[in-house]
Design an enzyme around this catalytic site. Sequence first.
Site, PDB file in Angstrom:
ATOM      1  N   GLU A  49      28.973   8.476  16.641  1.00 16.72           N
ATOM      2  CA  GLU A  49      27.995   8.088  15.618  1.00 16.72           C
ATOM      3  C   GLU A  49      28.679   7.768  14.291  1.00 16.72           C
ATOM      4  O   GLU A  49      28.295   6.812  13.604  1.00 16.72           O
ATOM      5  CB  GLU A  49      26.942   9.187  15.437  1.00 16.72           C
ATOM      6  CG  GLU A  49      26.024   9.376  16.636  1.00 16.72           C
ATOM      7  CD  GLU A  49      25.131   8.162  16.915  1.00 16.72           C
ATOM      8  OE1 GLU A  49      25.052   7.244  16.082  1.00 16.72           O
ATOM      9  OE2 GLU A  49      24.498   8.143  17.994  1.00 16.72           O
ATOM     10  N   ASN A  53      28.773   4.108  12.458  1.00 19.00           N
ATOM     11  CA  ASN A  53      28.359   3.953  11.071  1.00 19.00           C
ATOM     12  C   ASN A  53      29.399   3.197  10.249  1.00 19.00           C
ATOM     13  O   ASN A  53      29.060   2.376   9.398  1.00 19.00           O
ATOM     14  CB  ASN A  53      28.071   5.316  10.434  1.00 19.00           C
ATOM     15  CG  ASN A  53      26.700   5.827  10.810  1.00 19.00           C
ATOM     16  OD1 ASN A  53      25.912   5.119  11.449  1.00 19.00           O
ATOM     17  ND2 ASN A  53      26.412   7.061  10.439  1.00 19.00           N
ATOM     18  N   ARG A 102      20.019  -4.267  14.585  1.00 20.37           N
ATOM     19  CA  ARG A 102      19.011  -3.607  15.430  1.00 20.37           C
ATOM     20  C   ARG A 102      18.837  -4.341  16.761  1.00 20.37           C
ATOM     21  O   ARG A 102      18.613  -3.725  17.797  1.00 20.37           O
ATOM     22  CB  ARG A 102      17.666  -3.560  14.712  1.00 20.37           C
ATOM     23  CG  ARG A 102      17.648  -2.565  13.575  1.00 20.37           C
ATOM     24  CD  ARG A 102      16.388  -2.764  12.748  1.00 20.37           C
ATOM     25  NE  ARG A 102      16.507  -2.090  11.462  1.00 20.37           N
ATOM     26  CZ  ARG A 102      15.948  -0.915  11.207  1.00 20.37           C
ATOM     27  NH1 ARG A 102      15.228  -0.303  12.120  1.00 20.37           N
ATOM     28  NH2 ARG A 102      16.106  -0.351  10.032  1.00 20.37           N
TER      29      ARG A 102
END
Length: 140
Positions: A49, A53, A102
Amino acid sequence: MNESITFQYKISGDDFTRAGEASSDVKNKLKMMGVDNNVIRKTAIAMYEGEINMVIHADGGDITVDISDDEIKIVLADQGPGIKDVVKAMQAGFSTAPEEVRALGFGAGMGLPNMKKYSDEMQIETELGVGTTVTMLIHM
Ligand SMILES: Nc1ncnc2c1ncn2[C@@H]1O[C@H](COP(=O)(O)OP(=O)(O)O)[C@@H](O)[C@H]1O
Ligand SMILES: [Mg+2]
């Protein structure tokens, strides 16, 4: 005796084809070292994660992983835009990821909450326009 071993990774920004390579390399190394499966799982999720990021939000950065007898320390340092409101960024579902990111399946806003959940200690240092350093500890 408390020996430690260090691995370092350079993460490039916006390269989604390679995103996750560093955390999967660490996962393999921990397996070869015979580290406990639950510790490997926590480390792999938390680091993945943080790595994503850096790719999405910070144009890449540097990851240092220190493995000692009693803990794994992951330092994610970037020179990205910084995080304006850390409390808000830590909330489940909060994301500033753009639509095109997204569409690739990223930007669910669960990265920081899961980094907090799967690490035993987490610290975020961030300054707008300067960058962000996230430090996570996972106990053996
Ligand atoms: N390294 C970083 N640099 C700048 N902003 C970040 C960084 N990491 C996280 N953020 C900010 O915190 C928000 C929440 O992060 P996260 O929970 O991982 O969700 P997501 O990555 O899906 O947007 C991001 O949308 C972004 O605004
Ligand atoms: Mg994220």
